[in-house]
Design a protein around this motif. Structure first.
Motif, PDB file in Angstrom:
ATOM      1  N   MET A   1       0.845  -1.206   0.000  1.00  0.00           N
ATOM      2  CA  MET A   1       0.000   0.000   0.000  1.00  0.00           C
ATOM      3  C   MET A   1       0.873   1.247   0.000  1.00  0.00           C
ATOM      4  SD  MET A   1      -3.128   1.019   2.566  1.00  0.00           S
ATOM      5  CE  MET A   1      -2.125   1.205   4.032  1.00  0.00           C
ATOM      6  N   SER A   2       0.586   2.167  -0.903  1.00  0.00           N
ATOM      7  CA  SER A   2       1.343   3.415  -0.972  1.00  0.00           C
ATOM      8  C   SER A   2       1.120   4.242   0.283  1.00  0.00           C
ATOM      9  CB  SER A   2       0.890   4.217  -2.208  1.00  0.00           C
ATOM     10  OG  SER A   2       1.340   5.544  -2.137  1.00  0.00           O
ATOM     11  N   ASP A   3       2.161   5.062   0.637  1.00  0.00           N
ATOM     12  CA  ASP A   3       1.977   5.924   1.808  1.00  0.00           C
ATOM     13  C   ASP A   3       1.051   7.097   1.518  1.00  0.00           C
ATOM     14  OD1 ASP A   3       3.687   7.307   0.165  1.00  0.00           O
ATOM     15  OD2 ASP A   3       5.290   7.555   1.635  1.00  0.00           O
ATOM     16  N   ARG A   4       0.575   7.211   0.261  1.00  0.00           N
ATOM     17  CA  ARG A   4      -0.460   8.188  -0.083  1.00  0.00           C
ATOM     18  C   ARG A   4      -1.858   7.591   0.074  1.00  0.00           C
ATOM     19  NH1 ARG A   4      -1.692  10.118  -4.389  1.00  0.00           N
ATOM     20  NH2 ARG A   4      -1.982  12.334  -3.954  1.00  0.00           N
ATOM     21  N   THR A   5      -1.946   6.288   0.138  1.00  0.00           N
ATOM     22  CA  THR A   5      -3.242   5.610   0.189  1.00  0.00           C
ATOM     23  C   THR A   5      -3.927   5.854   1.528  1.00  0.00           C
ATOM     24  OG1 THR A   5      -2.456   3.877  -1.301  1.00  0.00           O
ATOM     25  CG2 THR A   5      -4.420   3.392   0.024  1.00  0.00           C
ATOM     26  N   ILE A   6      -5.156   6.325   1.460  1.00  0.00           N
ATOM     27  CA  ILE A   6      -5.947   6.598   2.658  1.00  0.00           C
ATOM     28  C   ILE A   6      -7.165   5.678   2.642  1.00  0.00           C
ATOM     29  CG2 ILE A   6      -7.297   8.324   3.911  1.00  0.00           C
ATOM     30  CD1 ILE A   6      -5.502  10.479   2.692  1.00  0.00           C
TER      31      ILE A   6
END
Length: 252
Positions: free
Chosen positions: A1-6
């Motif tokens: 999971m990307s660290d931009r994914t919320i």
């Protein structure tokens, strides 16, 4: 999971199931504009309550927090910040990308929010790009006693409220008379404390960074004590990006 994914955790509106990935359209709905005048405060803090790492808030932030930061700016009418925080954090002119400008145009809003600087002493530099390159003419809230720097009225509207210190209640009323009903405050801690003491805070959006910074740093709020005790809030929604939490609290 990307660290931009919320991802959604919980919302009073139950718009998305827990675990749902939220795109920018969904985030805009979660942080949408209110039907009434609203003052929203946005801060990032460590788990143990620090407002900074090595003197700056950037050490607590991350890509997901910056996504929400941008959306909060997109949906507001006025962006309120203390002069000290503006200088320390190196604020630039408040500009939005084309996608966010388009979102605002479609809703009859100016292409960027109005920057509102709060300064008791008018300690601002009129030649700074935050003023000279602003796409919308900024507003400066100050006191009647503050001496005005040469050239400031060429780049900003100066609104004087209060004798020796800014009367923040009168200042907010003056902003709303200008049509700035949806206000976003980005700090600093003393301005947040002043707003809380004056019972003017409607919402707090707080990002909790998964860091233990140890003693030394200040809290997200400072300044005068509020008469009447704590203000009760309710959790409106909660989101997560890896180990980072993004929370929105509203008045009961």
């Amino acid at each position: 999971m990307s660290d931009r994914t919320i991802r959604a955790l919980w919302s009073v509106d139950a718009a998305q199931a827990p675990g749902t990935e939220l795109d920018d359209e969904a985030l805009t709905t979660w942080y949408g504009r209110s039907e009434r005048p609203t003052l929203r405060v946005n801060f990032v803090t460590s788990v143990d309550g620090a407002v900074e790492v090595e003197g700056y808030s950037a050490g607590l932030s991350g890509p997901a927090d910056k996504r929400v930061f941008g959306i909060l700016r997109m949906v507001c009418d006025g962006l309120v910040v203390g002069a000290g925080t503006m200088r320390h954090e190196g604020y630039r002119a408040v500009k939005l990308d084309e996608r966010r400008r388009s979102w605002r145009r479609e809703r009859g809003l100016p292409e960027a929010p109005t920057l509102v600087v709060v300064s008791n002493r008018l300690a601002v530099d009129p030649t700074a790009p935050v003023f000279t390159e602003a796409p919308v003419r900024p507003v400066v809230l100050t006191s009647a006693a503050a001496p005005e720097p040469a050239g400031l009225t060429k780049v900003a509207d100066v609104v004087r409220v209060g004798e020796r210190d800014v009367d923040i209640v009168a200042g907010l009323a003056a902003l709303r008379e200008r049509g700035l009903s949806q206000l976003l405050c980005e700090g600093g801690p003393h301005l947040f404390g002043t707003l809380t003491a004056a019972d003017q805070v409607d919402e707090l959006c707080v990002t909790i960074s998964p860091l233990l910074t140890g003693p030394g740093a200040s809290r997200i709020t400072a300044g005068p004590q509020r008469d009447g005790g704590p203000v009760g809030l309710r959790l409106h929604h909660a989101m997560a990006a890896d180990d980072l939490l993004l929370l929105r609290y509203t008045r009961r």
